[in-house]
Design a protein around this motif. Structure first.
Motif, PDB file in Angstrom:
ATOM      1  N   GLY A 130       0.796  -1.220   0.000  1.00  0.00           N
ATOM      2  CA  GLY A 130       0.000   0.000   0.000  1.00  0.00           C
ATOM      3  C   GLY A 130       0.827   1.268   0.000  1.00  0.00           C
ATOM      4  N   ARG A 131       2.117   1.127   0.212  1.00  0.00           N
ATOM      5  CA  ARG A 131       2.994   2.300   0.343  1.00  0.00           C
ATOM      6  C   ARG A 131       3.779   2.631  -0.916  1.00  0.00           C
ATOM      7  NH1 ARG A 131       5.447   0.484   6.133  1.00  0.00           N
ATOM      8  NH2 ARG A 131       3.478   0.547   7.261  1.00  0.00           N
ATOM      9  N   LEU A 132       3.998   1.638  -1.759  1.00  0.00           N
ATOM     10  CA  LEU A 132       4.799   1.850  -2.969  1.00  0.00           C
ATOM     11  C   LEU A 132       3.919   1.813  -4.203  1.00  0.00           C
ATOM     12  CD1 LEU A 132       7.868  -0.496  -2.298  1.00  0.00           C
ATOM     13  CD2 LEU A 132       7.736   1.965  -1.930  1.00  0.00           C
ATOM     14  N   SER A 133       4.391   2.449  -5.230  1.00  0.00           N
ATOM     15  CA  SER A 133       3.687   2.376  -6.516  1.00  0.00           C
ATOM     16  C   SER A 133       3.809   0.948  -7.048  1.00  0.00           C
ATOM     17  CB  SER A 133       4.306   3.360  -7.502  1.00  0.00           C
ATOM     18  OG  SER A 133       5.595   2.913  -7.888  1.00  0.00           O
ATOM     19  N   PRO A 134       2.917   0.551  -7.939  1.00  0.00           N
ATOM     20  CA  PRO A 134       3.017  -0.802  -8.508  1.00  0.00           C
ATOM     21  C   PRO A 134       4.377  -1.074  -9.153  1.00  0.00           C
ATOM     22  CG  PRO A 134       0.890   0.141  -9.047  1.00  0.00           C
ATOM     23  CD  PRO A 134       1.706   1.235  -8.397  1.00  0.00           C
ATOM     24  N   GLU A 135       4.940  -0.077  -9.796  1.00  0.00           N
ATOM     25  CA  GLU A 135       6.247  -0.249 -10.444  1.00  0.00           C
ATOM     26  C   GLU A 135       7.353  -0.455  -9.412  1.00  0.00           C
ATOM     27  OE1 GLU A 135       4.302   2.571 -11.047  1.00  0.00           O
ATOM     28  OE2 GLU A 135       3.376   1.736 -12.853  1.00  0.00           O
ATOM     29  N   ASP A 136       7.321   0.359  -8.350  1.00  0.00           N
ATOM     30  CA  ASP A 136       8.334   0.217  -7.295  1.00  0.00           C
ATOM     31  C   ASP A 136       8.185  -1.110  -6.557  1.00  0.00           C
ATOM     32  OD1 ASP A 136       9.436   2.656  -7.928  1.00  0.00           O
ATOM     33  OD2 ASP A 136       8.357   3.760  -6.351  1.00  0.00           O
ATOM     34  N   LEU A 137       6.937  -1.512  -6.346  1.00  0.00           N
ATOM     35  CA  LEU A 137       6.695  -2.798  -5.679  1.00  0.00           C
ATOM     36  C   LEU A 137       7.218  -3.948  -6.533  1.00  0.00           C
ATOM     37  CD1 LEU A 137       5.459  -4.047  -3.138  1.00  0.00           C
ATOM     38  CD2 LEU A 137       3.313  -4.254  -4.404  1.00  0.00           C
ATOM     39  N   GLU A 138       6.987  -3.865  -7.836  1.00  0.00           N
ATOM     40  CA  GLU A 138       7.479  -4.909  -8.736  1.00  0.00           C
ATOM     41  C   GLU A 138       9.008  -4.918  -8.776  1.00  0.00           C
ATOM     42  OE1 GLU A 138       7.691  -8.111 -11.290  1.00  0.00           O
ATOM     43  OE2 GLU A 138       6.069  -7.429  -9.996  1.00  0.00           O
ATOM     44  N   ALA A 139       9.606  -3.741  -8.756  1.00  0.00           N
ATOM     45  CA  ALA A 139      11.076  -3.668  -8.721  1.00  0.00           C
ATOM     46  C   ALA A 139      11.624  -4.305  -7.451  1.00  0.00           C
ATOM     47  CB  ALA A 139      11.528  -2.211  -8.830  1.00  0.00           C
ATOM     48  N   ARG A 140      10.962  -4.044  -6.338  1.00  0.00           N
ATOM     49  CA  ARG A 140      11.380  -4.644  -5.062  1.00  0.00           C
ATOM     50  C   ARG A 140      11.221  -6.165  -5.113  1.00  0.00           C
ATOM     51  NH1 ARG A 140      11.818  -2.670   0.416  1.00  0.00           N
ATOM     52  NH2 ARG A 140      12.115  -0.702  -0.652  1.00  0.00           N
TER      53      ARG A 140
END
Length: 141
Positions: A70-80
């Protein structure tokens, strides 16, 4: 069976077979030992510790991703997530290499102690042999 186990079985089989060939070189009438690689991976304390370490890392990473969802953008979450997958793959490779080296050492020690010239993977051996699986498992503490 986990990915670590399947890949490790193949690597253990190869290492044990190669070790057997080296030990048999130049020896007359080889005394043949066999090792059940699947049992080594399922029952040895070392293999179980490594598998637990991999499982715990995966659980920690999944929990972290849930917290960040809920804290990161979908792109950042996918990168993580991709970063975590790379980290897990590196950990798995490292653990497999360490396990294979320890299995090789244990098989070599058992072969020397039992005066075996050849040690094969039991699943690949078509005829008999002295089963040294319990001895190898005992050495992998």
């Amino acid at each position: 069976m986990t990915t670590l186990s399947r890949r490790a079985i193949l690597l253990v089989a190869l290492l044990v077979t190669l070790l057997g060939a080296v030990l048999a070189a130049g020896c007359g009438g080889p005394r043949v030992g066999v090792v059940a690689s699947g049992r080594v991976l399922k029952e040895s304390a070392l293999a179980l510790r490594y598998q637990n370490q991999l499982d715990e890392s995966e659980k920690r990473m999944a929990a972290d991703l849930r917290l960040l969802s809920g804290r990161l953008s979908p792109e950042d979450l996918e990168a993580r997530r991709q970063s975590y997958l790379r980290d897990l793959a590196e950990l798995k490779k490292s653990l497999e290499e360490r396990l294979n080296e320890q299995v090789r050492i244990a098989v070599a020690e058992v072969a020397r102690r039992r005066r075996l010239q050849l040690v094969l993977v039991k699943e690949a051996a078509t005829l008999g042999g002295i089963d040294v699986t319990d001895d190898v498992i005992a050495r992998l503490k």
